[in-house]
Design an enzyme around this catalytic site. Sequence first.
Site, PDB file in Angstrom:
ATOM      1  N   SER A  37       0.859  -1.187   0.000  1.00 16.55           N
ATOM      2  CA  SER A  37       0.000   0.000   0.000  1.00 16.55           C
ATOM      3  C   SER A  37       0.895   1.236   0.000  1.00 16.55           C
ATOM      4  CB  SER A  37      -0.879   0.008   1.246  1.00 16.55           C
ATOM      5  OG  SER A  37      -1.290   1.336   1.507  1.00 16.55           O
ATOM      6  N   HIS A  84      -1.460  -1.485  -4.164  1.00 20.48           N
ATOM      7  CA  HIS A  84      -2.683  -1.089  -3.462  1.00 20.48           C
ATOM      8  C   HIS A  84      -2.683   0.432  -3.303  1.00 20.48           C
ATOM      9  CE1 HIS A  84      -6.025  -1.921  -0.653  1.00 20.48           C
ATOM     10  NE2 HIS A  84      -5.526  -0.959   0.099  1.00 20.48           N
ATOM     11  N   ASP A 127      -4.720   3.660  -1.848  1.00 20.16           N
ATOM     12  CA  ASP A 127      -5.735   4.040  -0.868  1.00 20.16           C
ATOM     13  C   ASP A 127      -6.259   5.441  -1.135  1.00 20.16           C
ATOM     14  OD1 ASP A 127      -5.880   1.805   1.062  1.00 20.16           O
ATOM     15  OD2 ASP A 127      -3.737   2.229   1.300  1.00 20.16           O
ATOM     16  N   MET A 175      -8.803   8.345  -0.132  1.00 25.06           N
ATOM     17  CA  MET A 175      -9.579   8.788   1.039  1.00 25.06           C
ATOM     18  C   MET A 175     -10.117  10.192   0.799  1.00 25.06           C
ATOM     19  SD  MET A 175      -7.143   7.513   4.126  1.00 25.06           S
ATOM     20  CE  MET A 175      -6.266   5.949   4.037  1.00 25.06           C
ATOM     21  N   HIS A 207      -8.463   1.026  -3.584  1.00 26.49           N
ATOM     22  CA  HIS A 207      -9.312   0.894  -2.394  1.00 26.49           C
ATOM     23  C   HIS A 207      -9.969   2.253  -2.139  1.00 26.49           C
ATOM     24  CE1 HIS A 207      -9.316   0.005   2.267  1.00 26.49           C
ATOM     25  NE2 HIS A 207     -10.524   0.147   1.772  1.00 26.49           N
ATOM     26  N   MET A 253     -11.988   4.614  -0.170  1.00 30.46           N
ATOM     27  CA  MET A 253     -12.552   4.933   1.150  1.00 30.46           C
ATOM     28  C   MET A 253     -13.238   6.286   1.018  1.00 30.46           C
ATOM     29  SD  MET A 253      -9.369   3.511   3.344  1.00 30.46           S
ATOM     30  CE  MET A 253      -8.333   3.520   1.887  1.00 30.46           C
ATOM     31  N   MET A 255     -11.301  -5.545   6.427  1.00 21.26           N
ATOM     32  CA  MET A 255     -10.434  -4.553   7.083  1.00 21.26           C
ATOM     33  C   MET A 255     -10.059  -5.074   8.472  1.00 21.26           C
ATOM     34  SD  MET A 255      -9.840  -2.071   5.004  1.00 21.26           S
ATOM     35  CE  MET A 255      -8.858  -1.148   6.186  1.00 21.26           C
ATOM     36  N   ASP A 298      -6.512  -6.163   4.980  1.00 19.76           N
ATOM     37  CA  ASP A 298      -5.805  -4.877   4.946  1.00 19.76           C
ATOM     38  C   ASP A 298      -5.782  -4.261   6.347  1.00 19.76           C
ATOM     39  OD1 ASP A 298      -4.814  -2.342   4.298  1.00 19.76           O
ATOM     40  OD2 ASP A 298      -6.523  -1.779   3.026  1.00 19.76           O
TER      41      ASP A 298
HETATM   42  C1  DX5 Z   1      -5.835   1.895   5.888  1.00 17.78           C
HETATM   43  C2  DX5 Z   1      -5.486   1.519   4.467  1.00 17.78           C
HETATM   44  C3  DX5 Z   1      -4.394   0.543   4.368  1.00 17.78           C
HETATM   45  C4  DX5 Z   1      -3.086   1.009   4.991  1.00 17.78           C
HETATM   46  C5  DX5 Z   1      -2.514  -0.183   5.676  1.00 17.78           C
HETATM   47  O1  DX5 Z   1      -6.973   2.647   5.893  1.00 17.78           O
HETATM   48  O2  DX5 Z   1      -6.613   0.986   3.807  1.00 17.78           O
HETATM   49  O3  DX5 Z   1      -4.226   0.065   3.054  1.00 17.78           O
HETATM   50  O4  DX5 Z   1      -2.154   1.489   4.074  1.00 17.78           O
HETATM   51  O5  DX5 Z   1      -1.403   0.197   6.392  1.00 17.78           O
HETATM   52  P1  DX5 Z   1      -0.612  -0.793   7.338  1.00 17.78           P
HETATM   53  O6  DX5 Z   1      -0.232  -1.984   6.517  1.00 17.78           O
HETATM   54  O7  DX5 Z   1       0.540   0.009   7.790  1.00 17.78           O
HETATM   55  O8  DX5 Z   1      -1.559  -1.169   8.461  1.00 17.78           O
HETATM   56 ZN    ZN Z   2      -6.253  -0.055   1.875  1.00 21.10          ZN
END
Ligand code: DX5
Ligand code: ZN
Length: 227
Positions: free
Chosen positions: A10, A35, A37, A39, A68, A70, A139, A177
């Site tokens: 990620s 991956h 993310d 947000m 992903h 969010m 999650m 994740d």
């Molecule tokens: C959190 C993200 C993850 C994040 C995971 O909201 O969806 O993908 O990057 O980070 P680690 O592996 O450090 O928990």
């Molecule tokens: Zn993620």
Amino acid sequence: MTRKVLIAPSILSADFARLSEEVRAVEAAGADLLHLDVMDGHFVPNLTFGPPVIASLRPYTRLTFDVHLMIEAPDRYLEEFARAGADWLCVHAEACVHLHRTISRIKELGKKAGVALNPATPLSAVEWVLPDLDFVLVMSVNPGFGGQRFIPQATEKIRRLAHLIAEQGLAVKIQVDGGIGPETAGEVVSAGAEILVAGSAIFGKEDYASAIRAIREAAAVAQEEVS
Ligand code: DX5
Ligand code: ZN
């Protein structure tokens, strides 16, 4: 036959000022997917990036882009993310009023469809859409930030989801994740996870190749124990 476990670094924990180099580095280090993310500051209390950043990374790597989302009401942006280069699109069940419609739209765009479940969201949120999905993301932290501690109930949730998928004779993959690293990879893989997302356990280390190897080895040990 042992299932192939995929490792998806990620980029949330990467150096954002050097993103293209970071992406190339994890590809060279043996990543299976990338991956990304996204947000929006509403669905989760943090902001990251959107389609323009994804589009500008696309020419730098051949890795599959696992996006992903969010974000609230993701339907508004699916087409834009598809155009930006997303290969997999994952929406949160909690953010979709008409989840089946959203999944259908992702499939119409020719992308792999996933649904993510927050730690407190029951598996029943995906039960009736399972046949339409390519993967479910369990999650194992509350989404929003990297570097959080793995929530242990995620393992049992993965186990039950794996049963549900097997019962229906489906080929849906389980992704996990949050807080994944060599210490937690084994238990989630034993429970049925096949796609491991890891941010800080890879980008937080000096040597990405050995960080990926350590997660892969922990997963392989767990698979040997199961078989
Ligand atoms: C959190 C993200 C993850 C994040 C995971 O909201 O969806 O993908 O990057 O980070 P680690 O592996 O450090 O928990
Ligand atoms: Zn993620």
